[in-house]
Design an enzyme around this catalytic site. Structure first.
Site, short mmCIF file in Angstrom:
data_model
loop_
_atom_site.label_atom_id
_atom_site.label_comp_id
_atom_site.label_asym_id
_atom_site.label_seq_id
_atom_site.Cartn_x
_atom_site.Cartn_y
_atom_site.Cartn_z
N SER A 25 0.83 -1.20 0.00
CA SER A 25 0.00 0.00 0.00
C SER A 25 0.87 1.25 0.00
CB SER A 25 -0.88 0.00 1.26
OG SER A 25 -1.49 1.27 1.45
N LYS A 27 2.36 -3.46 6.48
CA LYS A 27 2.66 -3.69 5.06
C LYS A 27 4.17 -3.58 4.82
CE LYS A 27 -1.43 -4.43 3.39
NZ LYS A 27 -1.77 -5.74 2.80
N TYR A 39 -1.17 -0.09 10.41
CA TYR A 39 -1.53 -0.71 9.13
C TYR A 39 -0.39 -0.55 8.13
CZ TYR A 39 -3.38 -1.28 4.47
OH TYR A 39 -3.53 -1.66 3.16
P1 NAD Z 1 -11.13 -6.47 1.34
O1 NAD Z 1 -11.31 -6.39 2.80
O2 NAD Z 1 -12.28 -6.24 0.44
O3 NAD Z 1 -10.50 -7.88 0.94
C1 NAD Z 1 -9.64 -8.57 1.80
C2 NAD Z 1 -10.15 -10.02 1.85
O4 NAD Z 1 -9.29 -10.78 2.66
C3 NAD Z 1 -11.56 -10.12 2.46
O5 NAD Z 1 -12.36 -10.92 1.64
C4 NAD Z 1 -11.32 -10.78 3.81
O6 NAD Z 1 -12.40 -11.61 4.19
C5 NAD Z 1 -10.06 -11.59 3.53
N1 NAD Z 1 -9.22 -11.85 4.70
C6 NAD Z 1 -8.79 -10.97 5.62
N2 NAD Z 1 -7.99 -11.58 6.51
C7 NAD Z 1 -7.90 -12.89 6.13
C8 NAD Z 1 -7.22 -14.03 6.65
N3 NAD Z 1 -6.49 -13.95 7.75
N4 NAD Z 1 -7.37 -15.20 6.00
C9 NAD Z 1 -8.13 -15.29 4.87
N5 NAD Z 1 -8.81 -14.25 4.34
C10 NAD Z 1 -8.68 -13.06 4.97
O7 NAD Z 1 -9.93 -5.46 0.99
P2 NAD Z 1 -9.38 -4.99 -0.42
O8 NAD Z 1 -9.71 -3.54 -0.56
O9 NAD Z 1 -9.77 -5.95 -1.48
O10 NAD Z 1 -7.80 -5.09 -0.18
C11 NAD Z 1 -7.11 -6.26 -0.53
C12 NAD Z 1 -5.67 -6.05 -0.13
O11 NAD Z 1 -5.17 -4.86 -0.74
C13 NAD Z 1 -5.47 -5.87 1.38
O12 NAD Z 1 -4.28 -6.56 1.76
C14 NAD Z 1 -5.27 -4.37 1.54
O13 NAD Z 1 -4.44 -4.05 2.64
C15 NAD Z 1 -4.60 -4.01 0.24
N6 NAD Z 1 -4.82 -2.62 -0.16
C16 NAD Z 1 -6.10 -2.14 -0.27
C17 NAD Z 1 -6.30 -0.80 -0.63
C18 NAD Z 1 -7.68 -0.23 -0.73
O14 NAD Z 1 -7.82 1.01 -0.71
N7 NAD Z 1 -8.72 -1.04 -0.86
C19 NAD Z 1 -5.20 0.04 -0.87
C20 NAD Z 1 -3.92 -0.49 -0.73
C21 NAD Z 1 -3.74 -1.83 -0.37
C1 WQD Z 2 -9.58 10.07 0.33
C2 WQD Z 2 -9.81 11.56 0.49
C3 WQD Z 2 -10.12 12.25 2.76
C4 WQD Z 2 -13.97 10.20 3.33
C5 WQD Z 2 -7.10 5.09 2.59
C6 WQD Z 2 -6.14 4.36 3.44
C7 WQD Z 2 -5.05 3.74 2.61
C8 WQD Z 2 -5.65 2.92 1.49
C9 WQD Z 2 -6.66 3.72 0.70
C10 WQD Z 2 -5.46 0.65 2.26
C11 WQD Z 2 -9.06 12.15 1.67
C12 WQD Z 2 -11.38 12.50 1.94
C13 WQD Z 2 -12.79 10.66 2.78
C14 WQD Z 2 -14.98 11.11 3.68
C15 WQD Z 2 -13.61 12.90 2.90
N1 WQD Z 2 -6.23 1.74 2.02
N2 WQD Z 2 -12.62 11.99 2.56
N3 WQD Z 2 -14.77 12.44 3.44
O1 WQD Z 2 -7.28 8.14 3.29
O2 WQD Z 2 -6.34 8.41 0.95
O3 WQD Z 2 -6.45 6.14 1.95
O4 WQD Z 2 -7.65 4.22 1.62
O5 WQD Z 2 -4.31 0.50 1.97
O6 WQD Z 2 -4.28 2.93 3.46
O7 WQD Z 2 -5.50 5.32 4.29
O8 WQD Z 2 -8.55 7.29 1.27
O9 WQD Z 2 -10.91 7.37 0.64
O10 WQD Z 2 -10.32 7.52 3.11
O11 WQD Z 2 -9.84 9.47 1.60
O12 WQD Z 2 -13.44 14.12 2.70
O13 WQD Z 2 -16.09 10.73 4.18
O14 WQD Z 2 -11.20 11.80 0.73
O15 WQD Z 2 -9.87 13.30 3.66
O16 WQD Z 2 -8.62 13.45 1.32
P1 WQD Z 2 -7.12 7.61 1.92
P2 WQD Z 2 -9.98 7.85 1.69
#
Ligand code: NAD
Ligand code: WQD
Length: 338
Positions: free
Chosen positions: A126, A154, A150
């Site tokens: 991430s 990572k 978090y």
């Molecule tokens: P999500 O929560 O939709 O998907 C994660 C999945 O993993 C879920 O289905 C959950 O049930 C499963 N899971 C969690 N812990 C588990 C475990 N111990 N064993 C088996 N299954 C497990 O999240 P996502 O948005 O699809 O994110 C997927 C990956 O990408 C995560 O590792 C997250 O940290 C990373 N990521 C997400 C974002 C984002 O903004 N969505 C951004 C950067 C990185």
């Molecule tokens: C985006 C922008 C908020 C909600 C997060 C995690 C990051 C990654 C992606 C896992 C910001 C603004 C948001 C609201 C708002 N996830 N906002 N009102 O914070 O960039 O990243 O998700 O890896 O780890 O930190 O994403 O969508 O929360 O916010 O004004 O109700 O929208 O301030 O500027 P963020 P976000």
């Protein structure tokens, strides 16, 4: 020979979309998921999109015995590791849960892969590993200063996988740092459905537009950005999914470890997202300006050039397309898969 790919967390938002991209590229995804943040009804949706229901194993990546059974029962060419917890605020409240799930879970998985001789791994990292960047666009060699458990979870896994790669020749690893994935598959059959009140902007906007929530609270409009609201690098989840297939193909053909930013290289402000969503939905989006959210970074976006050069891949779907696809999913599935 058809290549089977173990997709941990494959029932989740990004994992399910990646299963679609894998299937269309000729791979066979096998999902391992504990359903802690997803719904098994996504499997039927995947059948409707791809024509076949992916094999699903309900279980936890921390279960050593289960993983040993899975790797002995099936032959996988590679693993894409999505399983994990991802809410920054929750990680501050319960860091041990994040280190146990994200770090310990990744170590158990990598050990099971090593014992089974499966050495191709794509890891969901991430952009939060960067913390507050000195500037944007952010290259992969920018300082890593995660500001919460978090992001630290990572980075710990990234470091451990670098050590594993150095310790044992033959590993093929891609560490993919996602910026802000949003959107949904064009069919509207799969998408993001966070449990409870959404932390993230796009799902919250979707719920306001469909009438589930009264208004959006914009977290501050006094940042040093063009319109004062926060700027982020939003990337369409299907671009991200296709980026995983490109990274998998690269890993299979290159015995190396790569660390890549998966973003578009373009920043968009909260107000720009609101305006794009109003165009997509044809609805006005009520909002109010609230205080800054603690821990928020004013602005960040990726330097995606290394991923583009390494993978011959780049995000190409526009912010408007992200909103159109999110809206289609939200309208058709106001209660997610329920
Ligand atoms: P999500 O929560 O939709 O998907 C994660 C999945 O993993 C879920 O289905 C959950 O049930 C499963 N899971 C969690 N812990 C588990 C475990 N111990 N064993 C088996 N299954 C497990 O999240 P996502 O948005 O699809 O994110 C997927 C990956 O990408 C995560 O590792 C997250 O940290 C990373 N990521 C997400 C974002 C984002 O903004 N969505 C951004 C950067 C990185
Ligand atoms: C985006 C922008 C908020 C909600 C997060 C995690 C990051 C990654 C992606 C896992 C910001 C603004 C948001 C609201 C708002 N996830 N906002 N009102 O914070 O960039 O990243 O998700 O890896 O780890 O930190 O994403 O969508 O929360 O916010 O004004 O109700 O929208 O301030 O500027 P963020 P976000």
């Amino acid at each position: 020979m058809t290549q089977r790919v173990l997709v941990t967390g494959g029932a989740g938002f990004i994992g399910s979309h990646t299963c679609v991209a894998l299937a269309s590229a000729g791979y066979v995804p096998v999902i391992l998921d504990n359903l802690g943040n997803s719904d098994p009804r996504v499997l039927e949706r995947l059948r409707q999109i791809t024509g076949s229901t992916p094999k699903f194993i309900e279980g936890d990546v921390r279960d050593r015995a289960l993983l040993a059974r899975i790797f002995s029962d099936e032959s996988f060419s590679s693993v894409i590791h999505f399983a994990g917890l991802k809410a920054v605020g929750d990680s501050v409240a319960d860091p041990l849960a994040y280190y146990d799930n994200n770090v310990h879970g990744s170590f158990v998985l990598a050990s099971a892969m090593r014992d089974a001789g499966v050495n191709t791994l794509i890891f969901s990292s991430s952009a939060t590993v960067y913390g507050e960047p000195e500037s944007s666009p952010i290259p992969e060699d920018a300082p890593r200063r995660p500001a919460n458990p978090y992001g630290r979870s990572k980075l710990m896994v990234e470091e451990a996988l670098n050590d594993l790669y150095r310790s044992q020749p033959g590993w093929r690893i891609a560490l993919l740092r996602y910026f802000n994935p949003v959107g949904a598959h064009e069919s509207g059959l799969i998408g993001e459905h966070p449990q409870g009140k959404p932390n993230n902007l796009m799902p919250f906007v979707c719920q306001v537009a469909v009438g589930q929530r009264d208004r959006l609270q914009i977290h501050g409009n006094d940042y040093a950005t063009a319109d004062g609201t926060g700027v982020r690098d939003y990337i369409h989840v299907m671009d991200l999914a296709e980026g995983h297939v490109a990274a998998l193909k690269h890993a299979q053909n290159h015995g190396e470890l790569v660390t890549l930013n998966l973003g578009t290289g373009k920043g968009a402000s909260v107000l720009e997202v609101v305006q794009a969503f109003e165009r997509a939905s044809g609805r006005s989006l009520p909002y109010e300006i609230g205080p800054r959210r603690p821990g928020d970074v004013p602005a960040y976006w990726a330097d995606p050039s290394l991923a583009q050069a390494t993978l011959a891949w780049q995000g190409h779907r526009s912010l408007d397309q992200m909103c159109v696809d999110s809206w289609r999913w939200q309208q058709a599935n106001p209660r997610g898969y329920g």
